[in-house]
Design an enzyme around this catalytic site. Structure first.
Site, PDB file in Angstrom:
ATOM      1  CG  ASP A 158      -2.401  -0.744   0.889  1.00 42.35           C
ATOM      2  OD1 ASP A 158      -2.398  -1.212  -0.200  1.00 42.35           O
ATOM      3  OD2 ASP A 158      -3.025  -1.080   1.970  1.00 42.35           O
ATOM      4  N   GLY A 159       1.825   1.325   0.608  1.00 36.01           N
ATOM      5  CA  GLY A 159       2.898   2.258   0.615  1.00 36.01           C
ATOM      6  C   GLY A 159       3.491   2.917  -0.811  1.00 36.01           C
ATOM      7  NE  ARG A 190       3.797  17.661  30.031  1.00 41.56           N
ATOM      8  CZ  ARG A 190       3.493  18.774  30.679  1.00 41.56           C
ATOM      9  NH1 ARG A 190       2.983  18.612  32.007  1.00 41.56           N
ATOM     10  NH2 ARG A 190       3.589  20.030  30.141  1.00 41.56           N
TER      11      ARG A 190
END
Lengths: 265, 265, 265, 265
Positions: free
Chosen positions: B53-54, B133
Site C-alpha cells: 500500500d505504501g 507528554r
C-alpha cells in the site's frame, strides 16, 4: 409559548391553522386569524412545532417533499433537530413571521419491499423480537454481500439521525451535508463488525437470515414492519427531503457543540 | 512478475519506462521497448506498480492531477488500494495493455499553513512527540470550535484511507464514493470524543493547544511537518484526484469483503 | 496550603520533614518542627503530597512496600488518586494529624527483564518510536500465545490506573479491589483486538515482533526501557503495594462518580 | 457420539443415567449399565453433556453447588464452555471415565428481589421491552449511585460469560480466575457510559428509572423477571460455583485463542 404565538400572529395579521387536537389541548377557540382544521394541508407557508425530537420528526416527515419549512422550538431533552431553544421566543417568533430564517434540506432514507415504501428522517432500524433469540442478519451493498452478523439489530441513519441511535452503537457522527448514510450494529456477536458509511447512490439490502424467527423494522423509532425469516428489505436514500428552518448563523457544527454538552453526562 | 511484464510489453510493442533505481533493483538493461530514465514524466498512458500500500500510495500521489491511472499489483499484506492480486498476472497484464480496465477517482485531502501545502491520498495525522507528554489539540470545523482533546493524536482520513489508521481508532469505514472525510482521535483522554464525518466543503482547523510542546504532522504516514505550540493547520478536500485502475466488476464493497478477511485475525 | 500545613504541624507539635528542593521552592527555612533533608527516609508516619496525579504517583511508588500512607491533596486536573480536594484544607489536615483516615492498599505491576525490574502504580505501556513504523507486538499469557497485533502500542494497567491511558484505548474501568490487571491496545490495526482483564497470578509476556525496529517501554508514563527487535519483557502483579490515605466514607465508586464529571467534557 | 458413550460405559461397567427425554430422543432402551430416570439426581460422579453453550450452561447451573463436574462436548458454534470438541471422542470418553481430567470452579452471579433469587453462570441482562421506548436505568455500586443511562439495556457478566453478550457491547474479556464481574451497556444514549469491572464483594443495584414502562430481566439469556417502573434488583456474586471438567493442559488463554478464531469472521 402558544399564547405568545397567537398574540404575535394576531398582531401581524397572520393566520394560524391548528388541528382540532392541538386546539383542544391548549384550550384555543376559533378567532380571527385562527383556523381549526382536521389537517393543516400543504398550502401553508411555515409549520411551527413546539415539542421534542419525536414531534419535530413527525412534522418533518409530514412536510417532506412539499417545500414547507418546519420551524421547531425544542421542548425535549436533546433537540438536535430544533430551530431554536425556548428562550427569547418573542423575538424568535417575530423572525419566523418575517421570514428571517434560512432553510436546510434534510435527506430521507426509504425502506421498501413489494407491499410498500416507508421514509425516515432519522433512522431505520431492525431489531430482534423480545423474548426471541438473537437476530441473524445478512447485508449486501450495491448487490455485493458484505457479511452476516448475529446481533440485537442494525441501524441505518441519515446524517441528521447519526447523533441518535447510531451514536449509541459506536457509530460516527455525520455532519449535515455529508452525502451518505451510516450502518451500525446493535450488540454484534462478531469481532469484525464495524460502522460503515455508505455512498448515497448505493442500495443496502438486509436479509433476515434466521430460519425461524421474524425481526422487527422500526422507522424513526416506531415499529412499522415485520421481516419474516428469509425475507429481504432494501434501504436507500429517498427522493424527498425535509426542510428545516434555522436561524442565520446557525450551523451543524454549532449545533453539535451545543447538544453534545447535554449528552455528556 | 517483472520478467512477465517485460515480455508482454515487448510482444505487444509497448514501451516500458523504468527509473534507474527500479531497473538496477531488478537487473534490467536497455532494450527495445525499455527506457531507463530519472523520472518517467507525465506523458505516459498507465503507471504500473508492484508493491504494498505504501508504494501504491506514492504512485497515486505522484500522478494525482495528471489523469494517468495507476494499475497496482498487491505485494503487501492488506492491499486495499490494489487493482489486482498477483495471481493470474499474465492475463491481467494483457488486460492492462488492452485498456480493459475502469478507472476510479480517489479524492485527496490537503494540509496547509502559510509556508506550503501537502496532499494525502489516505490520511493526515497529528501525533504527540515521543517522550513528550500527551498532545493537547483543539479543533474547529467551518470556523466553529468543536472541542479540545488531550490525546496521542488525531487522524483525518479520506474514504480510501478510512480502512487504515482511522479504523484502528474505532473510526467508521467510508465507502468509496462517500463525499466526506473522517476525523478520529488516537487514545483520547476524554469520554466524549467520537469519530466525525465532515462534509466535503468544510475546512478543519487543528490547533496545537499545548503551551510548551510541538506535535508532528504525518502525511500518508510520513512525518512531514512540526506544529508549534499555539500554531494552526487547516485540512480540507484537495483539488486533485488520484486515478486508480480497477478491473471491470470490481467495486468497493467487493474489495471490503475481500480485504477485511485479512484484517480479521 | 503549605503555610497552613506548617502552622497546624507547629501547633500540634508534629515535625514536618521537607526535601531541600521543596523547602527552597516554598521559601521555607529551618524552624522548630521543620526538618530539611536530602531524603525524608522511611521512618515517617505519613507522607503528605500536594500536587497532580503525577506527583502523587511518584510518592506512592517511593513509599510502596514501606507501609507509609500517602495523604494526597489534588492540585491537578482529574485527581483520581487524591485523598482530598483542596477545599476545607484546615479541617482535613487536622484529620491527617489525628490519624482520622482509612488506608487503602493499591497493587503495583512490575516489568522485568534480565537487567532489572521496574514497578508501576498506574500502568506500563509499550510504544512505537516516533518517526518509525507501526509497532508489531506479540503477547502471551501464562505461557500461551494469544495474538500478534500491529499497533501504536499496548497499555497494561492496574485497577487504579485503569481510568487513565487504558480508558483512552476503550479499555474498561476496573474498580479498586478487583483482583486483576487490564491489557488494551493503542490504535490496533486489527479488527479482533479487545481489552483483556488478566487474572492476578498470570504473567504477561510481550515480544517485540518487529524484525527491525525497537519500541519504548514507559513506566507510569515515563520512558524507561527500550525493547529491541525480538526481545521479550514480562509483566506481572508486583509484590509491593502503595498505601493511600482516604477519608472515612470515601469509596472507589464515589471517586468514580466525582472524577468522571471532569473527564466528560 | 451417544452410541460410543454407551459402548465405552458398558465395557468399563459404568452406569449411565439418562432422563426419559434424552433416552427417547436417542432411541435408547433400558439395558445393563443404563438407567432411565426423571431426574439424574445429585448422587452421580460426572455429568456428561453433548450440546451447545446453552445446553452446557443448563447443566452447569443444574449441578452448581453439588461439586459434580460437567464434562461438556461442544456441538455448538463457539463452545467457550466446552471441555472438548467432538474429534477423538473415544479417547476423550476413556479419559472422562478414568477421571483423567482437572476441574475448574466457575463463579455464579445472583439476581435477587424480595420474591426470590436467580443464579446465572454467564450473564444477567436487563432489556427494554419490544415496541416500548428506550430503557432508563440507574445503577449503584456498594450503595453509591454511579449513573443513569437511557439505553437498550445492560449486561452483567461473569468472567466465563464475558466473551458473550458483554463482548458484543464492547465490554472487555475477563480471564477465568479474575475476581470480579463486568457491567456493560447495550446501545447507551450517553457519551460517557463505559464498561466497569466490579470488585467481587460489591453489590450492584439496578433501578428501573422509567416512570411508565417495565423492563425485562434475562438470566443466562432466558427472560425470567419483569422489573416495574421504580423497582430495584440487586446483583452480586453467588455463593455457589459450577464445576467444569477440563483436560490437563487446557487453560483459559488457550481456549481464548481457539474460540476467538471462530468469532472473527
Amino acid at each position: 409559548a402558544v399564547d405568545l404565538l397567537l398574540e404575535i400572529a394576531r398582531r401581524r395579521r397572520v393566520t394560524l391553522r391548528l388541528t382540532h387536537d392541538e386546539a383542544a389541548k391548549h384550550g384555543i377557540e376559533l378567532a380571527p386569524f385562527v383556523e381549526i382544521v382536521d389537517d393543516p394541508g400543504d398550502d401553508i407557508d411555515l409549520c411551527i412545532v413546539l415539542g421534542g425530537d419525536g414531534t419535530i420528526l413527525t412534522a418533518l416527515r409530514r412536510y417532506a417533499g412539499t417545500g414547507v419549512p418546519v420551524f421547531a422550538v425544542n421542548y425535549g431533552e436533546v433537540g438536535f433537530l430544533a430551530t431554536i431553544d425556548p428562550d427569547g421566543l418573542a423575538e424568535d417568533f417575530e423572525r419566523a413571521f418575517s421570514g428571517e430564517y434560512d432553510t436546510i434540506e434534510l435527506p430521507t432514507i426509504s425502506v421498501g419491499r413489494p407491499d410498500g415504501t416507508w421514509s425516515a428522517l432519522n433512522d431505520i432500524s431492525v431489531h430482534r423480537k423480545a423474548g426471541l433469540r438473537v437476530a441473524d442478519l445478512a447485508y449486501a451493498l450495491a448487490g455485493e454481500e458484505i457479511g452476516r452478523v448475529r446481533c440485537d439489530g442494525l441501524v441505518v441513519a441519515t446524517p441528521q439521525g447519526s447523533t441518535g441511535y447510531n451514536l449509541a452503537n459506536g457509530g460516527p457522527v455525520l455532519a449535515w451535508g455529508v452525502e451518505g448514510f451510516v450502518v451500525s450494529f446493535i450488540a454484534p456477536h462478531s469481532l469484525t463488525a464495524r460502522a460503515l458509511v455508505v455512498a448515497p447512490g448505493d442500495e443496502l439490502t438486509i436479509n433476515n437470515a434466521s430460519r425461524e424467527e421474524p425481526v422487527e423494522v422500526h422507522v424513526d423509532g416506531r415499529p412499522t414492519l415485520e421481516l419474516q425469516p428469509g425475507e429481504d428489505i432494501h434501504v436507500a436514500f429517498g427522493l424527498m427531503h425535509g426542510t428545516l428552518a434555522q436561524l442565520p448563523g446557525a450551523s451543524f457544527y454549532h449545533r453539535l457543540r451545543e447538544r453534545f454538552g447535554r449528552l455528556a453526562r
